[in-house]
Design an enzyme around this catalytic site. Structure first.
Site, PDB file in Angstrom:
ATOM      1  N   LYS A 173       0.935  -1.199   0.027  1.00  0.00           N
ATOM      2  CA  LYS A 173       0.061   0.084  -0.169  1.00  0.00           C
ATOM      3  C   LYS A 173       0.798   1.395  -0.086  1.00  0.00           C
ATOM      4  O   LYS A 173       0.408   2.383  -0.384  1.00  0.00           O
ATOM      5  CB  LYS A 173      -0.927   0.015   1.115  1.00  0.00           C
ATOM      6  CG  LYS A 173      -1.956  -1.258   1.001  1.00  0.00           C
ATOM      7  CD  LYS A 173      -3.122  -1.152   2.206  1.00  0.00           C
ATOM      8  CE  LYS A 173      -4.149  -2.139   1.882  1.00  0.00           C
ATOM      9  NZ  LYS A 173      -3.825  -3.530   2.001  1.00  0.00           N
TER      10      LYS A 173
HETATM   11  C1  PLP Z   1      -4.469  -4.535   1.368  1.00  0.00           C
HETATM   12  C2  PLP Z   1      -3.547  -5.839   1.346  1.00  0.00           C
HETATM   13  C3  PLP Z   1      -4.147  -6.866   0.513  1.00  0.00           C
HETATM   14  C4  PLP Z   1      -5.401  -6.772  -0.393  1.00  0.00           C
HETATM   15  O1  PLP Z   1      -4.904  -5.900  -1.526  1.00  0.00           O
HETATM   16  P1  PLP Z   1      -6.379  -5.462  -2.369  1.00  0.00           P
HETATM   17  O2  PLP Z   1      -5.982  -4.252  -3.170  1.00  0.00           O
HETATM   18  O3  PLP Z   1      -7.254  -5.099  -1.189  1.00  0.00           O
HETATM   19  O4  PLP Z   1      -7.109  -6.702  -3.028  1.00  0.00           O
HETATM   20  C5  PLP Z   1      -3.155  -7.929   0.181  1.00  0.00           C
HETATM   21  N1  PLP Z   1      -2.055  -8.039   0.835  1.00  0.00           N
HETATM   22  C6  PLP Z   1      -1.606  -7.053   1.887  1.00  0.00           C
HETATM   23  C7  PLP Z   1      -0.413  -7.412   2.725  1.00  0.00           C
HETATM   24  C8  PLP Z   1      -2.561  -6.025   2.070  1.00  0.00           C
HETATM   25  O5  PLP Z   1      -1.947  -5.077   2.884  1.00  0.00           O
END
Ligand code: PLP
Length: 468
Positions: free
Chosen positions: A112
């Site tokens: 993110k």
């Molecule tokens: C947020 C997250 C996901 C999921 O991603 P999306 O975009 O919501 O599908 C997967 N792995 C980690 C470590 C995350 O922080």
């Protein structure tokens, strides 16, 4: 470049307005009215660029002239300056035809950071130009909060308040939020569950006079700019491994469908991607949908991969929009039926058309643990409980010999030390920039689950900050 709502009931907006708006006024999500196209020769010209240079090329068409290229380039370079690997998103080969892309070299060790470090700077830039300020309010069960805080810290036009459920996030996750010593960052440990935190945020946004007085805003995963910045690493990884002369399959651990939707966008822009394998844990609504053609709600169960413990994948609406031939009224109608009945089919033709791009793979807790151990023993790579789901998903898919599989590694193993150690017997060490995390001073405010008290706290802090 204009943006249109997936429910066709909100005004078309330019990039800068979409950035600040988040959700469309009709409850829909914004998407670009057309996909910028990258021909084979355009893709060849991306070879040899740095991650940042490539990022600017890929994202520029989406800005539609709302931000001068030089200013945007400066923001992108600054966004990735603190990442702890020179490649930003380095790749490792795990098998004959399998690579992982490490998307955990940002400040909070999860993918993110890749979009949010750009989005925080874009927010600040656009707000300053307009002479405005916002108050970002969000709830977190762990990952999103720290990434949002790192993205917004020290930005002049932003105050950020993040609510987490007191005593219910891991110590690493809490400390990543509470040890940030920036005046514009405010952590609230709410006496309640994650759902209470989310309800509290909804209630604050629902209070129109409070929302307008403090100019409340959000940086959640439905924000178009986040998707845009995630398209970059699909191009980056594929170009590094031979695109456009090779074909690719991406395996993506999925929760809100944002990450994998960004891959779909890359495909629509011309990147030669054969298939996306959508990995899920026991919260497998998407896998069940791809297997059966019917989407049915189920209760959320806690797993080893908490960032994927989601049932309603909000970004799926963006995919639906294309499969309803961009008829937003029809999308709104289908989603209304789903909300009412908790179960829906979108039609045989649409389901088959989606299967041309996507396939689902459900991974159990036992498979997660044994695969962490097996991959570590076979390759020396220690993967976190989210990333391993991508690897397992990729292994269940057969490809022709000229196709390369890339599994996205979405978090660093040290972000989930207990699960990783239990599975592998190895304690994952924090990278050096976080090595002293447990010695840093924490700043947080404990509050009861009471709307008036939380509202008063936020208003009070904002007044203090204004006076300072
Ligand atoms: C947020 C997250 C996901 C999921 O991603 P999306 O975009 O919501 O599908 C997967 N792995 C980690 C470590 C995350 O922080």
């Amino acid at each position: 470049m204009k943006y249109i709502s997936t429910r066709s009931g909100a005004p078309d907006l330019a990039f800068d307005d979409v950035l600040l708006a988040g959700l469309a006024r009709d409850g829909g999500l914004y998407v670009p009215e057309s996909w910028p196209q990258f021909s084979e020769s355009d893709i060849r010209e991306l070879r040899g660029l740095s991650y940042q240079e490539l990022a600017i090329r890929i994202m520029l068409p989406f800005l539609g002239g709302t931000i001068p290229e030089d200013d945007f380039a400066a923001m992108v370079n600054d966004a990735y300056a603190q990442f702890d690997h020179p490649a930003i998103a380095p790749m490792k080969q795990l098998g004959d035809d399998l690579w992982i892309a490490e998307l955990f070299h940002g400040p909070t060790l999860a993918f993110k950071d890749y979009p949010l470090q750009v989005v925080g700077r874009l927010f600040d830039y656009v707000l300053k130009n307009r002479g405005e300020r916002v108050t970002i309010v969000g709830a977190t069960s762990g990952d999103t909060g720290s990434a949002a805080i790192e993205a917004c810290r020290d930005r002049d036009a932003i105050e950020i308040f993040i609510l987490h459920p007191k005593g219910r996030v891991s110590e690493v996750q809490r400390r990543q939020m509470t040890t940030v010593q920036s005046g514009n960052v405010h952590n609230i440990a709410l006496d309640g569950t994650f759902d209470d935190c989310q309800d509290m945020v909804k209630a604050l946004f629902g209070d129109e006079s409070f929302r307008d007085e403090h100019n409340l805003s959000a940086v959640n995963s439905i924000n178009w700019a986040r998707i845009m910045a995630q398209i970059v690493y699909y191009f980056w990884t594929a170009v590094e491994l031979g695109a456009p002369d090779r074909k690719f399959v991406f395996a993506v651990p999925t929760g809100n469908f944002g990450n994998v939707y960004a891959g779909y966008a890359a495909k629509r822009m011309g990147l030669p991607i054969e298939k996306f394998i959508v990995g899920s844990n026991e919260n497998d609504i998407l896998t069940r949908f791809f297997e059966s053609g019917r989407m049915t709600m189920a209760p959320v169960v806690p797993t080893l991969s908490p960032s994927m413990d989601i049932q309603i994948s909000s970004n799926f609406e963006r995919l639906l929009f294309d499969h309803y031939d961009r008829d937003g009224k029809a999308v709104a109608k289908a989603l209304e039926e789903f909300r009412r009945t908790q179960s829906i089919e979108f039609g045989q033709g649409r389901w088959q058309a989606m299967l041309a791009d996507f396939e689902g793979c459900r991974v159990s807790t036992d498979e997660t643990k044994s695969a962490i151990r097996n991959v570590y023993e076979a390759t020396g790579e220690l993967l976190d409980p989210h990333s391993i789901i991508g690897v397992i998903a990729s292994q269940q898919y057969e490809v022709a010999s000229d196709v390369i599989k890339i599994a996205l590694a979405t978090a660093h193993p040290a972000k989930f030390p207990a699960a990783v150690e239990e599975a592998s017997g190895v304690h994952p060490e924090l990278p050096s920039h976080l090595a002293n995390l447990f010695d840093r001073e924490e700043r947080l405010n404990e509050l009861p689950n009471n709307l008036d008290q939380v509202g008063d706290f936020i208003a009070g802090k904002l007044a203090e900050r204004k006076a300072a």
